[in-house]
Design an enzyme around this catalytic site. Structure first.
Site, PDB file in Angstrom:
ATOM      1  N   HIS A   1       0.824  -1.226   0.000  1.00  0.00           N
ATOM      2  CA  HIS A   1       0.000   0.000   0.000  1.00  0.00           C
ATOM      3  C   HIS A   1       0.858   1.276   0.000  1.00  0.00           C
ATOM      4  O   HIS A   1       0.429   2.309   0.534  1.00  0.00           O
ATOM      5  CB  HIS A   1      -0.946   0.042   1.207  1.00  0.00           C
ATOM      6  CG  HIS A   1      -1.691  -1.236   1.442  1.00  0.00           C
ATOM      7  ND1 HIS A   1      -2.915  -1.507   0.892  1.00  0.00           N
ATOM      8  CD2 HIS A   1      -1.353  -2.341   2.158  1.00  0.00           C
ATOM      9  CE1 HIS A   1      -3.310  -2.712   1.269  1.00  0.00           C
ATOM     10  NE2 HIS A   1      -2.379  -3.252   2.026  1.00  0.00           N
TER      11      HIS A   1
ATOM     12  N   SER B   1      14.362  20.417 -18.364  1.00  0.00           N
ATOM     13  CA  SER B   1      13.141  21.186 -18.593  1.00  0.00           C
ATOM     14  C   SER B   1      13.502  22.427 -19.399  1.00  0.00           C
ATOM     15  O   SER B   1      14.576  23.003 -19.230  1.00  0.00           O
ATOM     16  CB  SER B   1      12.542  21.592 -17.244  1.00  0.00           C
ATOM     17  OG  SER B   1      11.750  22.750 -17.393  1.00  0.00           O
TER      18      SER B   1
ATOM     19  N   LYS C   1      15.949  21.298 -13.362  1.00  0.00           N
ATOM     20  CA  LYS C   1      15.257  20.003 -13.476  1.00  0.00           C
ATOM     21  C   LYS C   1      16.090  18.921 -14.132  1.00  0.00           C
ATOM     22  O   LYS C   1      16.810  19.142 -15.096  1.00  0.00           O
ATOM     23  CB  LYS C   1      13.972  20.179 -14.290  1.00  0.00           C
ATOM     24  CG  LYS C   1      12.915  20.951 -13.544  1.00  0.00           C
ATOM     25  CD  LYS C   1      12.199  20.086 -12.527  1.00  0.00           C
ATOM     26  CE  LYS C   1      10.970  19.500 -13.149  1.00  0.00           C
ATOM     27  NZ  LYS C   1      10.326  18.559 -12.258  1.00  0.00           N
TER      28      LYS C   1
ATOM     29  N   GLU D   1       9.271   7.378 -17.260  1.00  0.00           N
ATOM     30  CA  GLU D   1       7.886   7.797 -17.531  1.00  0.00           C
ATOM     31  C   GLU D   1       7.408   7.275 -18.876  1.00  0.00           C
ATOM     32  O   GLU D   1       6.259   6.844 -19.018  1.00  0.00           O
ATOM     33  CB  GLU D   1       7.787   9.322 -17.487  1.00  0.00           C
ATOM     34  CG  GLU D   1       8.045   9.881 -16.090  1.00  0.00           C
ATOM     35  CD  GLU D   1       8.404  11.358 -16.112  1.00  0.00           C
ATOM     36  OE1 GLU D   1       7.727  12.127 -16.822  1.00  0.00           O
ATOM     37  OE2 GLU D   1       9.366  11.736 -15.436  1.00  0.00           O
TER      38      GLU D   1
END
Ligand code: ARG
Length: 475
Positions: free
Chosen positions: A155, A276, A282, A289
């Site tokens: 969880h 970025s 970044k 992803e």
């Protein structure tokens, strides 16, 4: 060009040709189509349907066409309908009317699915090879972290501490199942459809078993109607590729989470990160992803083919032309994603100290207290209750389980003597989990070396199968 027209008094409307056309995507089947044409030519020759001299001329033309296709000297034109018609035009350009002789006893219906089976076997073998390389990256990275502890989760809450090598190695086992699935799939896919004709077989004295073995298939179709209609191997391949995608997406999710500032466990190398355009600081784990995101289209491709097949009448219907783009897309997608994820894993470093400091947090050693009591013959329900009270007491004044005093422990349960402290360390907890497949580091090391051994056997088998396939293709 099209391979029909004799009974038509009018040419097709432009819109019809545009919809009908598949050569812009099925052209990549050309090498397999030429190879299966060579096998069919052999059948026509050995059955006496074609004279030897004609067969030799066609064979030379097919080989010439194969090199021209490879070099790009021959390619489809605006009037070619599909890969089969484009290649027949190529043959006609070399041989005149003799080019059309190869069509005897064969239909595009048995031809296209034979080509697609060859394409599928070729590409699934390469995907299997990429999966074994990914497994090596995972297992080698896991080996580096066998003796490092980290919180294990359920969880997304701290559950029990684990060896971080155990945590990493788990992914290799999911891919081992994918490799098994590919192997099972191969047995069902390595079935030749050539000789089924349009749907009913042929009145010419052809020998489908001989063409099957010429093409390296392990068996030949049993029912010609099934042979031209069966796309189970496409649907099954798409399912396997979807599941590989799902496994990759779970790695992607984990890496993204671990690379976050909040976790800060993973340092993904610059080579596998992107920046970025507006925020100079970044460094994003985009490969992880994309591994997660690409699983969507893989599942979509599976659903698309299953939906196309559902309720389809027998035998061949043009709907079946819709089998190719989803399959090509899934294969191409995974051949992009797999090496990128392999590289990302191989070059990621983990913060051992941060993970091991986090390992006992969240009272993740509470199960050790319960197990300790069970070994002292206390029923698990009471042991669980006592361990829960230890957690509640710690929570009252912000302590960890090992910070409870001997008096406090004994007051919660008389069997909680100071001996419990031995298991109230991450080290003790990890080393005590010695049951089969458990997280004790010595066991994890053995699991990893066993998995690497299986992996090298699999890799050898794949290399062998790829070499045999290449030999068949270049015959
Ligand atoms: N391009 C077609 C396909 O992919 C080839 C088979 C055409 N057969 C036919 N009967 N029209 O399915």
């Amino acid at each position: 060009m099209t391979l029909w027209g004799g009974r038509f008094s009018q040419g097709t409307a432009d819109t019809v040709f545009a919809l009908s056309r598949s050569v812009h995507f099925d052209w990549r089947l050309a090498p397999y189509d030429i190879r299966s044409s060579l096998a069919h030519l052999g059948a026509l020759e050995s059955s006496g349907v074609l004279e030897k001299s004609d067969a030799t001329a066609i064979k030379t033309a097919l080989h010439g066409l194969a090199s021209e296709v490879e070099s790009g000297a021959f390619s489809p034109n605006d009037h070619d309908e599909d890969v089969h018609s484009a290649l027949e035009r190529g043959l006609n350009e070399k041989l005149g009317a003799l080019g059309g002789a190869l069509r005897a006893g064969r239909s595009r219906n048995d031809q296209v699915t034979t080509d697609l089976r060859l394409f599928s076997i070729d590409h699934m073998l390469e995907i299997a090879r990429q999966i074994t390389l990914l497994q090596i990256a995972i297992l080698e990275k896991a080996e580096e972290y066998v003796n490092d502890s980290a919180p294990g989760f359920t969880h997304i809450q701290h559950a029990q501490p684990v060896s971080f090598g155990h945590e990493l190695a788990k992914h290799a086992h999911a891919f081992a199942r994918d490799l098994d699935r590919i192997n099972d799939w191969l047995a069902r896919t390595s079935v030749s459809s050539l000789g089924a004709g349009a749907l009913a077989g042929s009145s010419l004295p052809l020998d489908p078993a001989a063409t099957a073995s010429d093409l390296g298939f392990t068996s030949v179709f049993a029912n010609s109607i099934d042979a031209v209609s069966d796309r189970d191997y496409v649907a099954e391949a798409l399912f396997i590729l979807s599941l590989v995608g799902v496994h990759l997406s779970r790695i992607g999710e984990e890496w993204t989470l671990w690379a976050s500032t909040e976790f800060a466990w993973a340092r993904v190398s610059d080579a596998y990160s992107t920046g970025s355009s507006i925020m100079p600081q970044k460094k994003n784990p985009d490969m992880a992803e994309l591994a997660r995101g690409k699983s969507g289209r893989l599942i979509g491709n599976l659903v698309s083919v299953l939906t196309m097949l559902k309720g389809l009448p027998f035998a061949y219907n043009r709907d079946l032309q819709e089998d190719k783009e989803p399959l090509f897309d899934s294969v191409d997608t995974l051949l992009l994603v797999l090496p990128a994820v392999t590289g990302m894993i191989a070059t990621t470093d983990f913060d051992r100290e941060k993970m091991s400091l986090a390992a006992p947090m969240g009272y993740s050693l509470a199960t050790e207290i319960a197990d300790y009591l069970v070994l002292k013959k206390i029923a698990f329900a009471q042991a669980h209750e006592a361990a829960g009270k230890c957690v509640a007491l710690c929570e009252e004044n912000g302590r960890q389980l090992h910070q409870l005093t001997d008096i406090e422990l004994a007051s919660i349960h008389p069997a909680l003597d100071p001996g419990v402290r031995l298991v109230l360390t991450v080290h003790g907890a990890l080393n005590s989990r010695t049951t089969h497949g458990g997280t004790a580091p010595a066991l994890v090391a053995a699991q990893i070396s066993q998995a690497l051994k299986i992996n090298s056997g699999t890799m050898a088998a794949i290399t062998n199968a790829q070499e045999r396939f290449l030999e068949m293709m270049s015959a």
